[in-house]
Design a protein around this motif. Structure first.
Motif, PDB file in Angstrom:
ATOM      1  N   VAL A 106      12.982  48.210 -31.900  1.00  0.00           N
ATOM      2  CA  VAL A 106      14.141  48.228 -31.011  1.00  0.00           C
ATOM      3  C   VAL A 106      14.666  46.803 -30.847  1.00  0.00           C
ATOM      4  CG1 VAL A 106      14.953  48.732 -28.675  1.00  0.00           C
ATOM      5  CG2 VAL A 106      13.326  50.277 -29.807  1.00  0.00           C
ATOM      6  N   ALA A 107      15.954  46.630 -31.067  1.00  0.00           N
ATOM      7  CA  ALA A 107      16.600  45.333 -30.862  1.00  0.00           C
ATOM      8  C   ALA A 107      16.834  45.120 -29.374  1.00  0.00           C
ATOM      9  CB  ALA A 107      17.917  45.272 -31.623  1.00  0.00           C
ATOM     10  N   THR A 108      16.423  43.961 -28.870  1.00  0.00           N
ATOM     11  CA  THR A 108      16.551  43.673 -27.444  1.00  0.00           C
ATOM     12  C   THR A 108      17.152  42.292 -27.232  1.00  0.00           C
ATOM     13  OG1 THR A 108      14.449  42.511 -27.049  1.00  0.00           O
ATOM     14  CG2 THR A 108      14.367  44.919 -27.148  1.00  0.00           C
ATOM     15  N   GLY A 109      17.595  42.068 -26.015  1.00  0.00           N
ATOM     16  CA  GLY A 109      17.924  40.733 -25.556  1.00  0.00           C
ATOM     17  C   GLY A 109      16.693  40.147 -24.888  1.00  0.00           C
ATOM     18  N   ASN A 110      16.890  39.473 -23.760  1.00  0.00           N
ATOM     19  CA  ASN A 110      15.792  38.862 -23.010  1.00  0.00           C
ATOM     20  C   ASN A 110      15.083  39.947 -22.195  1.00  0.00           C
ATOM     21  OD1 ASN A 110      14.087  37.420 -21.346  1.00  0.00           O
ATOM     22  ND2 ASN A 110      15.593  35.860 -20.822  1.00  0.00           N
ATOM     23  N   THR A 111      13.858  40.280 -22.571  1.00  0.00           N
ATOM     24  CA  THR A 111      13.149  41.374 -21.895  1.00  0.00           C
ATOM     25  C   THR A 111      12.467  40.937 -20.611  1.00  0.00           C
ATOM     26  OG1 THR A 111      11.186  40.998 -23.264  1.00  0.00           O
ATOM     27  CG2 THR A 111      12.773  42.656 -24.031  1.00  0.00           C
ATOM     28  N   GLU A 112      12.507  39.637 -20.282  1.00  0.00           N
ATOM     29  CA  GLU A 112      11.921  39.174 -19.028  1.00  0.00           C
ATOM     30  C   GLU A 112      12.884  39.334 -17.850  1.00  0.00           C
ATOM     31  OE1 GLU A 112      10.527  35.188 -19.467  1.00  0.00           O
ATOM     32  OE2 GLU A 112       9.190  35.685 -21.141  1.00  0.00           O
ATOM     33  N   VAL A 113      14.142  39.585 -18.145  1.00  0.00           N
ATOM     34  CA  VAL A 113      15.142  39.799 -17.095  1.00  0.00           C
ATOM     35  C   VAL A 113      14.765  41.029 -16.273  1.00  0.00           C
ATOM     36  CG1 VAL A 113      17.539  40.510 -16.716  1.00  0.00           C
ATOM     37  CG2 VAL A 113      17.010  38.690 -18.358  1.00  0.00           C
ATOM     38  N   ARG A 114      14.941  40.938 -14.967  1.00  0.00           N
ATOM     39  CA  ARG A 114      14.639  42.054 -14.070  1.00  0.00           C
ATOM     40  C   ARG A 114      15.928  42.519 -13.388  1.00  0.00           C
ATOM     41  NH1 ARG A 114       9.225  42.653 -13.206  1.00  0.00           N
ATOM     42  NH2 ARG A 114       9.641  43.934 -11.362  1.00  0.00           N
ATOM     43  N   ARG A 115      16.066  43.834 -13.283  1.00  0.00           N
ATOM     44  CA  ARG A 115      17.271  44.414 -12.695  1.00  0.00           C
ATOM     45  C   ARG A 115      16.917  45.573 -11.765  1.00  0.00           C
ATOM     46  NH1 ARG A 115      19.052  40.383 -13.972  1.00  0.00           N
ATOM     47  NH2 ARG A 115      20.824  39.872 -15.333  1.00  0.00           N
TER      48      ARG A 115
ATOM     49  N   SER B  56      11.644  45.024 -15.025  1.00  0.00           N
ATOM     50  CA  SER B  56      12.024  44.192 -16.152  1.00  0.00           C
ATOM     51  C   SER B  56      12.558  45.054 -17.296  1.00  0.00           C
ATOM     52  CB  SER B  56      10.836  43.369 -16.651  1.00  0.00           C
ATOM     53  OG  SER B  56       9.898  44.209 -17.301  1.00  0.00           O
ATOM     54  N   ILE B  57      13.298  44.422 -18.192  1.00  0.00           N
ATOM     55  CA  ILE B  57      13.776  45.120 -19.374  1.00  0.00           C
ATOM     56  C   ILE B  57      12.594  45.552 -20.234  1.00  0.00           C
ATOM     57  CG2 ILE B  57      15.261  44.947 -21.403  1.00  0.00           C
ATOM     58  CD1 ILE B  57      16.649  44.886 -18.586  1.00  0.00           C
ATOM     59  N   ALA B  58      11.525  44.758 -20.236  1.00  0.00           N
ATOM     60  CA  ALA B  58      10.303  45.155 -20.935  1.00  0.00           C
ATOM     61  C   ALA B  58       9.736  46.451 -20.349  1.00  0.00           C
ATOM     62  CB  ALA B  58       9.263  44.040 -20.857  1.00  0.00           C
ATOM     63  N   ASP B  59       9.816  46.609 -19.021  1.00  0.00           N
ATOM     64  CA  ASP B  59       9.353  47.849 -18.379  1.00  0.00           C
ATOM     65  C   ASP B  59      10.170  49.049 -18.851  1.00  0.00           C
ATOM     66  OD1 ASP B  59       7.464  46.459 -16.865  1.00  0.00           O
ATOM     67  OD2 ASP B  59       8.827  46.199 -15.167  1.00  0.00           O
TER      68      ASP B  59
ATOM     69  N   THR C 282      13.858  40.418 -30.885  1.00  0.00           N
ATOM     70  CA  THR C 282      14.943  39.814 -30.120  1.00  0.00           C
ATOM     71  C   THR C 282      16.162  39.641 -31.018  1.00  0.00           C
ATOM     72  OG1 THR C 282      13.383  38.630 -28.710  1.00  0.00           O
ATOM     73  CG2 THR C 282      15.656  37.830 -28.755  1.00  0.00           C
ATOM     74  N   ASP C 283      17.277  40.192 -30.576  1.00  0.00           N
ATOM     75  CA  ASP C 283      18.556  40.041 -31.280  1.00  0.00           C
ATOM     76  C   ASP C 283      19.354  38.959 -30.551  1.00  0.00           C
ATOM     77  OD1 ASP C 283      21.108  40.182 -32.335  1.00  0.00           O
ATOM     78  OD2 ASP C 283      21.277  42.367 -32.186  1.00  0.00           O
ATOM     79  N   PRO C 284      19.594  37.813 -31.210  1.00  0.00           N
ATOM     80  CA  PRO C 284      20.346  36.739 -30.532  1.00  0.00           C
ATOM     81  C   PRO C 284      21.704  37.195 -30.010  1.00  0.00           C
ATOM     82  CG  PRO C 284      19.373  35.934 -32.571  1.00  0.00           C
ATOM     83  CD  PRO C 284      19.177  37.429 -32.568  1.00  0.00           C
ATOM     84  N   GLY C 285      22.299  38.190 -30.666  1.00  0.00           N
ATOM     85  CA  GLY C 285      23.598  38.686 -30.226  1.00  0.00           C
ATOM     86  C   GLY C 285      23.542  39.428 -28.902  1.00  0.00           C
ATOM     87  N   LEU C 286      22.330  39.798 -28.465  1.00  0.00           N
ATOM     88  CA  LEU C 286      22.174  40.510 -27.196  1.00  0.00           C
ATOM     89  C   LEU C 286      21.774  39.589 -26.052  1.00  0.00           C
ATOM     90  CD1 LEU C 286      20.327  43.723 -28.457  1.00  0.00           C
ATOM     91  CD2 LEU C 286      22.767  43.450 -27.948  1.00  0.00           C
ATOM     92  N   LEU C 287      21.603  38.315 -26.330  1.00  0.00           N
ATOM     93  CA  LEU C 287      21.274  37.364 -25.270  1.00  0.00           C
ATOM     94  C   LEU C 287      22.543  36.971 -24.527  1.00  0.00           C
ATOM     95  CD1 LEU C 287      18.792  35.090 -27.264  1.00  0.00           C
ATOM     96  CD2 LEU C 287      18.225  36.881 -25.605  1.00  0.00           C
ATOM     97  N   ARG C 288      22.495  37.029 -23.214  1.00  0.00           N
ATOM     98  CA  ARG C 288      23.665  36.747 -22.384  1.00  0.00           C
ATOM     99  C   ARG C 288      23.750  35.282 -21.991  1.00  0.00           C
ATOM    100  NH1 ARG C 288      25.070  40.690 -17.382  1.00  0.00           N
ATOM    101  NH2 ARG C 288      25.467  42.651 -18.475  1.00  0.00           N
TER     102      ARG C 288
ATOM    103  N   ASP D 124      16.668  37.649 -12.131  1.00  0.00           N
ATOM    104  CA  ASP D 124      16.090  38.692 -11.286  1.00  0.00           C
ATOM    105  C   ASP D 124      17.054  39.012 -10.154  1.00  0.00           C
ATOM    106  OD1 ASP D 124      14.405  40.510 -10.093  1.00  0.00           O
ATOM    107  OD2 ASP D 124      12.941  39.043  -9.388  1.00  0.00           O
ATOM    108  N   ILE D 125      17.291  40.293  -9.955  1.00  0.00           N
ATOM    109  CA  ILE D 125      18.111  40.710  -8.812  1.00  0.00           C
ATOM    110  C   ILE D 125      17.665  42.105  -8.381  1.00  0.00           C
ATOM    111  CG2 ILE D 125      19.982  41.649 -10.245  1.00  0.00           C
ATOM    112  CD1 ILE D 125      21.919  40.592  -8.013  1.00  0.00           C
ATOM    113  N   VAL D 126      17.548  42.274  -7.100  1.00  0.00           N
ATOM    114  CA  VAL D 126      17.250  43.569  -6.504  1.00  0.00           C
ATOM    115  C   VAL D 126      18.011  43.637  -5.191  1.00  0.00           C
ATOM    116  CG1 VAL D 126      15.158  42.698  -5.392  1.00  0.00           C
ATOM    117  CG2 VAL D 126      15.425  45.154  -5.737  1.00  0.00           C
TER     118      VAL D 126
END
Length: 298
Positions: free
Chosen positions: A188-197, A230-233, A250-256, A262-264
């Motif tokens: 699976v192509a992902t961006g930064n999976t440490e980001v939390r939403r 997290s996106i990893a979750d 990690t797909d560089p094109g998916l990195l913002r 982190d935001i909740v």
């Protein structure tokens, strides 16, 4: 009760139409084919013609990546449409309650968590800026013209039927396509999976909008789950729902750019005002999203 829903053919708009109809309301659904809300005359005709008691303004260009590439287009599409819609309500149906769909993207990097409605707006991308402008416009029209306006700041929507450029839906689509092809594994192509939403099911979002609009509330409200993952979750939960072995790259094109890590949110104000609470657990949201992609053509 007659409800005008703009953006009625969109991801949240379709759910909003269903919720309104289930509540016994007559819905006037307006999509791009029915009216270009960036044209003031068309917006006025749509509002005047609907003669609605309530207006749910959900129409927007919601792509963050496109907003970086085409900032003028996205800014124009969102804040001009909102301006025209609010001005048409002021002119033609000033007694109507109005909900303007805003976004948690407006908050930017939070100073503290969970984020409440008192947090300052600090948008970090052109889309977020367009929504913050719409939000401020909505507040101004409510105050200046004594309109009953709800500003609903929704956090990350997810659920079946969402376009694949959104993270949960995009992951689910990649897995469903690999299953369809008979693969034994998928990368699976992902961006930064440490980001939390803070992910909230679109069905809960639509219920929240109706509870605010149909309940004749006004003001600013967060619409969120109150849980950060997290996106990893997200990918890990989806991996449990498929027989495939799931890998990631990690797909560089998916990195913002200017990523908020982190935001909740807090939905305390919304819950106290309406009794609303999120009902759909994240695991069901993801399972339903994956099943939807399993049924959809590639």
């Amino acid at each position: 009760m007659r409800v005008l829903v703009t953006g009625a053919t969109g991801f949240t708009g379709r759910r909003m139409v269903a919720v309104c109809e289930a509540a016994g309301a007559e819905v006037v659904a307006v999509g791009r084919r029915e009216a270009d809300l960036t044209d003031a005359a068309e917006a006025a005709r749509a509002v005047a013609g609907a003669g609605a008691d309530l207006v749910a303004h959900l129409a927007a260009d919601v792509s963050v990546p496109r907003s970086w590439n085409e900032p003028r287009t996205v800014l124009h599409a969102n804040h001009v449409a909102t301006l025209n819609l609010l001005d048409a309500v002021r002119e033609h149906t000033p007694g109507a309650g109005v909900l303007v769909a805003c976004s948690s993207e407006e908050y930017g990097p939070p100073a503290r968590l969970p984020v409440t409605e008192e947090a300052p707006l600090n948008p970090q991308n052109p889309y977020a800026t367009s929504k913050a402008t719409s939000d401020v416009l909505a507040g101004f029209y409510g105050d200046a013209y004594d309109l009953r306006v709800v500003r609903a700041r929704a956090f990350n929507h997810a659920g079946p039927g969402q376009r694949p450029e959104y993270v949960a839906s995009g992951f689910a689509r990649q897995i469903a396509l690999a299953e369809r092809e008979g693969a034994s594994e998928v990368t699976v192509a992902t961006g930064n999976t440490e980001v939390r939403r803070d992910f909230v099911d679109v069905r809960d979002v639509a219920r929240a909008y109706w509870s605010l609009l149909g309940g004749h509330h006004a003001g600013v409200y967060n619409v969120c789950s109150g849980r950060s993952v997290s996106i990893a979750d997200i990918l890990a939960i989806l991996a449990e729902l498929t027989p495939l072995e799931v890998h990631r790259r990690t797909d560089p094109g998916l990195l913002r750019q200017h990523e908020v890590m982190d935001i909740v949110g807090s939905h305390e104000r919304l819950s106290n005002a309406t009794g609303w609470a999120p009902e759909v657990p994240l695991e069901r949201t993801l399972a339903d999203t994956l099943d939807w992609w399993r049924r959809e053509p590639a």
